[in-house]
Design an enzyme around this catalytic site. Sequence first.
Site, PDB file in Angstrom:
ATOM      1  N   CYS A  55      -0.066  -2.203  -5.883  1.00  0.00           N
ATOM      2  CA  CYS A  55       0.135  -0.244  -5.901  1.00  0.00           C
ATOM      3  C   CYS A  55       0.328   0.008  -4.126  1.00  0.00           C
ATOM      4  CB  CYS A  55      -1.171   0.165  -5.694  1.00  0.00           C
ATOM      5  SG  CYS A  55      -1.247   1.842  -6.141  1.00  0.00           S
ATOM      6  N   GLY A  56       1.792   1.129  -4.558  1.00  0.00           N
ATOM      7  CA  GLY A  56       1.606   0.998  -2.890  1.00  0.00           C
ATOM      8  C   GLY A  56       0.984   2.245  -2.330  1.00  0.00           C
ATOM      9  N   HIS A  57       0.526   3.289  -2.686  1.00  0.00           N
ATOM     10  CA  HIS A  57      -0.928   3.976  -2.069  1.00  0.00           C
ATOM     11  C   HIS A  57      -1.330   3.184  -1.742  1.00  0.00           C
ATOM     12  CE1 HIS A  57       1.666   7.627  -3.883  1.00  0.00           C
ATOM     13  NE2 HIS A  57       1.891   6.733  -4.783  1.00  0.00           N
ATOM     14  N   CYS A  58      -2.260   1.825  -2.256  1.00  0.00           N
ATOM     15  CA  CYS A  58      -3.428   1.010  -1.815  1.00  0.00           C
ATOM     16  C   CYS A  58      -2.926   0.772  -1.031  1.00  0.00           C
ATOM     17  CB  CYS A  58      -4.111   0.552  -3.211  1.00  0.00           C
ATOM     18  SG  CYS A  58      -4.344   0.642  -4.711  1.00  0.00           S
TER      19      CYS A  58
END
Length: 494
Positions: A55-58
């Site tokens: 996950c990029g946001h993670c």
Amino acid sequence: MIFPTVLAVFFLFGVISQADEIQTEQGVLVLNKANFDTAIKENEFILVEFYAPWCGHCKALAPEYEKAAKALAEKESSVKLAKVDATEESELAEQFGIRGYPTLKFFRSGTPTDYSGGRQANDIVSWLLKKSGPPATSLSTLEDAKKFIDSSDIAVVGFFKDQDSDLAKTFLATAVLVEDAVFGLTDNEEIASNYQAKDNTVVLFKKFDENQVTYEGEAEESSLKKFIQAYSFPLLVEFNHETAQKIFGGEIKSHLLFFLDKSTDNYQTVTDVARDVAKNYRGQLLFVALDATEPDHERILEFFGMKKTDVPTVRLIKLEEDMAKYKPESEELTAENLQKFVQDYLDGKLKQHLLSQDLPEDWNANPVKVLVSTNFDSVALDEAKDVLVEFYAPWCGHCKQLEPIYEKIAEHFKENEDVVIAKIDSTANELETIKITSFPTIKLFKKGTNEVVDYNGHRTFDALTKFVESGGVEEVPEANISESETDEPARDEL
């Protein structure tokens, strides 16, 4: 023999101890099914991030999360930060209803609540300290005050010799409500003198724009809260992963978005003009700068029906249920034009800007009819027919999965003159009365009444055909759907 038995017992205890042992990475507890309950029981306050490695946001949150853990440790706080790989620990993810990444849950004495703060280290620390301690920190010395103010992006300090005054009571009550700032309280004259603060006042300290602002309103929670929220944002907020949640989750729902290219010569000129105009509208609108060249922002451009070649430009959006968008008459970004655009919006003089594609010549040629903004009413609101409409997005994976099923449904009803099966690209066509925020959304416009019935069942041929045939009443029970047909009604969010 006793010895092997004793050895086996020790070995067993060793295995159990190892299973329960909680590892840390950069000060963050690493939790799994074996040690999760132990961590929750041993820590009165613990914030848990459920994440996915891809996950990029993670990935963007990770360094801020680690900085927050370090800051809490330096403050000798009892609050702990933890993380769970939800893709590996599926049982934990299911137990806490994790549906997206990252999801953060705050546990207080074992009871979970949703985390609602920002995603920068200071925001995380501020939120957690607010949830786990007194609403305001007592500042006894000038050194305490300097350290307190310097360590936070937004610090609100109440200067009260009489801490039973109406404003002091309002200050403490508001401190409980506001999560994006830390609150300090003092009666020390040296501190007040150093910051040129009068007695019985509230001062907001920040690391941008004016740096220090004094509240001049009444002793009312709503008024003080509005003041803090208005001045906690820069005059022009830069949109990125760290600020997105704070921008869209804040109380100010009207946003003027500047779509810019940071690499151009006029970037500084436009942003200076924006900040100057923004001074007149604090608390009413947020002015937001968005770099249109960022790949992550392509979806936002698409939402407004724009391309990178349209930059620089502005759009105004009202983040309420209708998600109304507005476009200025002139694309010239002068102070005069921006001022007029914003003021006309506030005065209710603007009409919504609705996106629409051209009507294809062959829109009616196939079993699935193609709708755009201009022919939607004439087709969907035809009282002589039941009209099933799929509101979709071209990039939506769930929509692509539905496509062959939907075409089969249209084929099934193509000889039925009382039924129309249609679809509309909701990213390129907007309707004044219907707002779509997730895809696919399926609605039945009923014959005779135009009553609109939302479909929330399984997206299978049997379920959807029976839904149409029953006039929006019957859905196939889950038990009657074969495993191969089952498609949970998941949606892609806008």
